[in-house]
Design a protein around this motif. Structure first.
Motif, PDB file in Angstrom:
ATOM      1  N   UNK A  20       0.840  -1.198   0.000  1.00 52.84           N
ATOM      2  CA  UNK A  20       0.000   0.000   0.000  1.00 52.84           C
ATOM      3  C   UNK A  20       0.881   1.256   0.000  1.00 52.84           C
ATOM      4  N   UNK A  21       1.918   1.261   0.831  1.00 53.26           N
ATOM      5  CA  UNK A  21       2.817   2.412   0.916  1.00 53.26           C
ATOM      6  C   UNK A  21       3.519   2.677  -0.409  1.00 53.26           C
ATOM      7  N   UNK A  22       3.812   1.628  -1.152  1.00 46.75           N
ATOM      8  CA  UNK A  22       4.471   1.783  -2.442  1.00 46.75           C
ATOM      9  C   UNK A  22       3.577   2.535  -3.433  1.00 46.75           C
ATOM     10  N   UNK A  23       2.253   2.407  -3.260  1.00 49.24           N
ATOM     11  CA  UNK A  23       1.311   3.077  -4.164  1.00 49.24           C
ATOM     12  C   UNK A  23       1.030   4.512  -3.750  1.00 49.24           C
ATOM     13  N   UNK A  24       1.208   4.841  -2.482  1.00 51.78           N
ATOM     14  CA  UNK A  24       0.939   6.196  -2.009  1.00 51.78           C
ATOM     15  C   UNK A  24       2.245   6.833  -1.556  1.00 51.78           C
ATOM     16  N   UNK A  28       1.822   9.165   6.401  1.00 57.73           N
ATOM     17  CA  UNK A  28       0.962   8.475   7.365  1.00 57.73           C
ATOM     18  C   UNK A  28       1.064   6.953   7.316  1.00 57.73           C
ATOM     19  N   UNK A  29       0.832   6.347   6.143  1.00 54.05           N
ATOM     20  CA  UNK A  29       0.953   4.894   6.063  1.00 54.05           C
ATOM     21  C   UNK A  29       2.372   4.400   6.364  1.00 54.05           C
ATOM     22  N   UNK A  30       3.370   5.199   6.012  1.00 56.64           N
ATOM     23  CA  UNK A  30       4.748   4.796   6.310  1.00 56.64           C
ATOM     24  C   UNK A  30       5.009   4.791   7.813  1.00 56.64           C
ATOM     25  N   UNK A  43      14.024  -3.808  12.725  1.00 58.90           N
ATOM     26  CA  UNK A  43      14.387  -2.427  13.018  1.00 58.90           C
ATOM     27  C   UNK A  43      15.070  -1.737  11.840  1.00 58.90           C
ATOM     28  N   UNK A  44      15.797  -2.490  11.036  1.00 58.84           N
ATOM     29  CA  UNK A  44      16.430  -1.906   9.854  1.00 58.84           C
ATOM     30  C   UNK A  44      15.366  -1.425   8.875  1.00 58.84           C
ATOM     31  N   UNK A  45      14.358  -2.267   8.644  1.00 61.98           N
ATOM     32  CA  UNK A  45      13.253  -1.877   7.773  1.00 61.98           C
ATOM     33  C   UNK A  45      12.456  -0.729   8.359  1.00 61.98           C
ATOM     34  N   UNK A  46      12.228  -0.771   9.672  1.00 61.01           N
ATOM     35  CA  UNK A  46      11.486   0.295  10.338  1.00 61.01           C
ATOM     36  C   UNK A  46      12.227   1.625  10.218  1.00 61.01           C
ATOM     37  N   UNK A  47      13.535   1.585  10.393  1.00 57.72           N
ATOM     38  CA  UNK A  47      14.335   2.807  10.286  1.00 57.72           C
ATOM     39  C   UNK A  47      14.236   3.400   8.888  1.00 57.72           C
ATOM     40  N   UNK A  48      14.351   2.565   7.876  1.00 59.08           N
ATOM     41  CA  UNK A  48      14.277   3.053   6.495  1.00 59.08           C
ATOM     42  C   UNK A  48      12.923   3.699   6.216  1.00 59.08           C
ATOM     43  N   UNK A  49      11.831   3.073   6.680  1.00 60.63           N
ATOM     44  CA  UNK A  49      10.492   3.618   6.428  1.00 60.63           C
ATOM     45  C   UNK A  49      10.265   4.894   7.226  1.00 60.63           C
ATOM     46  N   UNK A  59       7.688  18.188   8.587  1.00 59.89           N
ATOM     47  CA  UNK A  59       6.971  18.788   9.710  1.00 59.89           C
ATOM     48  C   UNK A  59       5.998  17.795  10.362  1.00 59.89           C
ATOM     49  N   UNK A  60       6.123  16.528  10.026  1.00 60.01           N
ATOM     50  CA  UNK A  60       5.265  15.508  10.635  1.00 60.01           C
ATOM     51  C   UNK A  60       5.821  15.089  11.995  1.00 60.01           C
ATOM     52  N   UNK A  61       5.123  15.489  13.052  1.00 56.00           N
ATOM     53  CA  UNK A  61       5.599  15.125  14.385  1.00 56.00           C
ATOM     54  C   UNK A  61       5.462  13.616  14.596  1.00 56.00           C
TER      55      UNK A  61
END
Length: 168
Positions: A20-24, A28-30, A43-49, A59-61
């Motif tokens: 889904x994230x690849x399409x948008x 937010x979805x990330x 955690x490596x994947x989480x860090x990248x996203x 500016x996204x808190x």
């Protein structure tokens, strides 16, 4: 499809959210995917996203908070503190950010992050009617080498909620 009773439903759900994230191209979805990957201990994947989410909207808190959480899990506390302080500038929901920032400060020696310490104090002073801010800052300061600095914040917390055992 990712949440069930407040928990992430495994790797298949994270994979579906990844598609889904690849399409948008929205942060937010990330941010949600970052949380899912954290729960799957990637955690490596989480860090990248989380970094990508922040790139999409600096500016996204929420993106900064998620990135800080991943960085903390990776023992990269100085970077996490930097993003938490920056998150304070991105939102009026300072209680959420201060709660996390005071947790980080409680785990560190007093004076390690003076900019973060000042940001926490300033936010609490600017929001004297916020019980959560007053109580959290008071708890943090109470654990420092100069606990007397906690008294004004804890007194305000007790004034706001006299029945609060934690603030007393």
């Amino acid at each position: 499809f990712v949440w069930s009773c407040g928990r992430v439903v495994g790797v298949p759900a994270a994979g579906a959210l990844e598609r889904y994230c690849a399409r948008t191209r929205s942060p937010g979805p990330l941010v949600t995917l970052t949380l899912a990957l954290e729960a799957c201990v990637d955690l490596t994947g989480a860090l990248a996203r989380a970094e990508l989410a922040l790139t999409l909207n600096e500016s996204s808190w929420q993106a900064r908070m998620r990135l800080a959480a991943v960085l903390r899990k990776l023992d990269r506390v100085p970077e996490a503190v930097t993003h938490l302080v920056a998150a304070l500038q991105c939102t009026r929901l300072t209680e959420v950010v201060i709660n996390e920032l005071t947790r980080v400060l409680m785990e560190c020696a007093a004076g390690t992050y003076p900019e973060a310490e000042q940001a926490v104090r300033t936010a609490a002073e600017q929001s004297p009617r916020s019980f959560l801010l007053q109580a959290n800052v008071g708890a943090w300061l109470g654990a420092t080498p100069r606990p007397e600095q906690a008294l004004p914040f804890l007194r305000r917390a007790v004034d706001l909620r006299p029945d609060s055992v934690g603030a007393r």
